[in-house]
Design a protein around this motif. Structure first.
Motif: not given
Length: 228
Positions: A133-135, A140-141, A165, A168, A170-173
């Motif tokens: 999971y990423m911002d 990487c979150l 998601a 976290e 998160s906006s990208k994965l």
């Protein structure tokens, strides 16, 4: 000819004493393995048994890959020695994994993602699906195990993927799963599953950047293959 035992070696040449005197980095693969095995058998000293194991299996990496069932078929390796070998390898893998903390680092390409996934994927005998999971800046979150299945398929719930998601923020994965067979060819189900996630993600404002298929040190990116 009389079998040579470790106690027949000069003290300075015994693996344990060499480690104490010179440090673990000075020892060969066979010497380190001999320390783990502790004893030999009626035909070979523990050092000779360790050497034979490495030669006959081909490498330490191959010994790490095989299961206990295959190890105990080897003459001189019973349940206890097999368990000692596998436990030592797993400890090493966990230490290696702890050293690599990728959280907060930017993921710029599929290889960056592969480096984060590969420690968890190594030598798995059934399929596992993981997700990074990423911002918005591709940092990487978190990384989570989403599902694991039998030898051929992972049963994954999109709800689980998107739930984490949202947790976290998160906006990208990026997804990744392993093919225990070693065949990295994406299946039709892999492609369909990923495309459905991409469409579902759009509704939630989540971008599915890629889906990797991994086997030990190799991987395939569905994005690079233009399959998604």
């Amino acid at each position: 000819m009389k079998k040579r035992k470790i106690k027949d070696f000069p003290k300075s040449e015994r693996p344990r004493e060499r480690l104490l005197n010179y440090g673990e980095k000075a020892l060969s693969d066979a010497e380190l393995l001999a320390i783990i095995l502790r004893t030999g058998n009626k035909n070979y000293s523990v050092y000779e048994l360790a050497q034979n194991l490495i030669v006959d299996f081909g490498s330490l990496k191959r010994i790490a890959e095989v299961g206990i069932g295959e190890l105990i078929k080897y003459p001189g390796i019973g349940i206890t020695k097999a368990v000692q070998i596998k436990a030592s390898i797993e400890l090493g893998r966990r230490i290696f994994s702890e050293k690599k903390n990728y959280f907060g680092e930017s993921i710029l390409n599929p290889h960056d993602a592969f480096l984060i996934f590969k420690e968890d994927m190594f030598d798995l005998k059934e399929e596992h699906l993981f997700c990074i999971y990423m911002d918005v800046k591709n940092k990487c979150l978190n990384k989570r195990l989403i599902a694991k299945g039998d030898l051929n398929i992972v049963y994954a719930s999109p709800r689980e993927i998107f739930k984490y998601a949202l947790q976290e923020n998160s906006s990208k994965l990026i997804l990744a799963h392993n093919h225990p067979s070693g065949d990295l060819t994406p299946s039709e189900d892999d492609i369909i599953f990923t495309k459905r996630l991409i469409e579902a993600g759009k509704i939630l404002g989540l971008e599915i950047l890629d889906h990797l298929i991994i086997y030990n040190e190799d991987y395939v990116s569905l994005k690079e293959k233009k399959l998604i």
